[in-house]
Design a protein around this motif. Sequence first.
Motif, PDB file in Angstrom:
ATOM      1  N   MET A   1       3.711  15.959  -0.687  1.00  0.00           N
ATOM      2  CA  MET A   1       2.690  15.276   0.211  1.00  0.00           C
ATOM      3  C   MET A   1       3.923  14.792   1.324  1.00  0.00           C
ATOM      4  O   MET A   1       4.835  15.085   1.390  1.00  0.00           O
TER       5      MET A   1
ATOM      6  N   GLY B   1       2.635   6.624  -7.144  1.00  0.00           N
ATOM      7  CA  GLY B   1       1.491   7.565  -7.608  1.00  0.00           C
ATOM      8  C   GLY B   1       1.009   6.806  -8.799  1.00  0.00           C
ATOM      9  O   GLY B   1       1.183   5.959  -9.060  1.00  0.00           O
TER      10      GLY B   1
ATOM     11  N   TRP C   1       5.791  12.251   3.236  1.00  0.00           N
ATOM     12  CA  TRP C   1       6.052  11.169   2.886  1.00  0.00           C
ATOM     13  C   TRP C   1       6.544  10.323   4.281  1.00  0.00           C
ATOM     14  O   TRP C   1       6.813  11.082   5.330  1.00  0.00           O
TER      15      TRP C   1
ATOM     16  N   ILE D   1       1.478   4.393  -2.923  1.00  0.00           N
ATOM     17  CA  ILE D   1       1.251   5.751  -2.698  1.00  0.00           C
ATOM     18  C   ILE D   1       2.811   6.560  -3.122  1.00  0.00           C
ATOM     19  O   ILE D   1       2.713   7.460  -3.794  1.00  0.00           O
TER      20      ILE D   1
ATOM     21  N   ALA E   1       0.903  -1.218   0.065  1.00  0.00           N
ATOM     22  CA  ALA E   1       0.060  -0.069   0.137  1.00  0.00           C
ATOM     23  C   ALA E   1       0.651   1.226   0.047  1.00  0.00           C
ATOM     24  O   ALA E   1       0.874   2.029  -0.635  1.00  0.00           O
ATOM     25  N   GLN E   2       1.948   1.184   0.729  1.00  0.00           N
ATOM     26  CA  GLN E   2       2.939   2.405   0.792  1.00  0.00           C
ATOM     27  C   GLN E   2       3.700   2.493  -0.508  1.00  0.00           C
ATOM     28  O   GLN E   2       3.936   3.533  -1.066  1.00  0.00           O
TER      29      GLN E   2
ATOM     30  N   ARG F   1       6.823  12.298  -9.790  1.00  0.00           N
ATOM     31  CA  ARG F   1       6.863  11.710  -8.537  1.00  0.00           C
ATOM     32  C   ARG F   1       7.344  10.256  -8.123  1.00  0.00           C
ATOM     33  O   ARG F   1       8.141  10.346  -7.003  1.00  0.00           O
TER      34      ARG F   1
END
Length: 257
Positions: free
Chosen positions: A247, A21, A249, A18, A14-15, A28
């Motif tokens: 964002m 992106g 981190w 993120i 999941a990380q 990113r």
Amino acid sequence: MTPFSPDHLSDIRAQALIAAGPKAALRRRARGYLNLYEASNGACMFALVAAHGALWASWYLAGAKLVAAGLAGVDPTGRPAPVRRYRELSAYVAALKDINQLVMVETYVLVHTIKAHGPDAAIAQGIPVDLARDYATAMATPQPPQVLRDLFHRHFLWEQERVVSDKLDDAFAAMTWPLMRSLCQRPWVWFAYFRVGASMNFRSFTDQAERIEKGLIAYDRAVDFGADRLARITHVRLRIYPGFKPMQWRSVSAPTG
């Protein structure tokens, strides 16, 4: 390190998503790759070189779509129709961005699984035994340049075989526009740390052996430039033009208790 469980893998993936992106977020991912290089204590040179691959692709692929838009209506070969020509090229570019995202995710999982849970947890997720164990050693103790080069080579080959080659071949096979097929086989690659006039020019981009050859050239040039110096300069570059909304981190940490 803590014992590994399926829930830990879900959290790491999941990380990873993120950090990677959306598929189009190449700049990113350059930031994400740079973070991975640092999270690995400089062992994952693959991530540092890949950061510049993402930066190069962010402008090169945009330029390719602009060129395709202009050529689609004037190419005299007559096939396929102009709208289909552009759609085929757009689909190919989207596939390259998809590959870039997937490689970033797998590299994130490799680095953070080893960092939080050790090499055996990474091996249990299908990461090659030698790659996981050698990364664990390199992340814990500085290694000589020849060891890191070998690690980069094996990581690059693993990603090519696991993620890149089949997806790239399928995407290229779906493009029937002869002119753009020819152009896409011979991309012009220039990373910011290359000397002026020292681009890498492909003969056949779908040739895995040539991609690996060019990857090792990019690695050697990064080492000659200075890996930590390159990381610092890249941080500055991404602060000036991050290409995405800043964002918060956070790294994956093992749960306590």
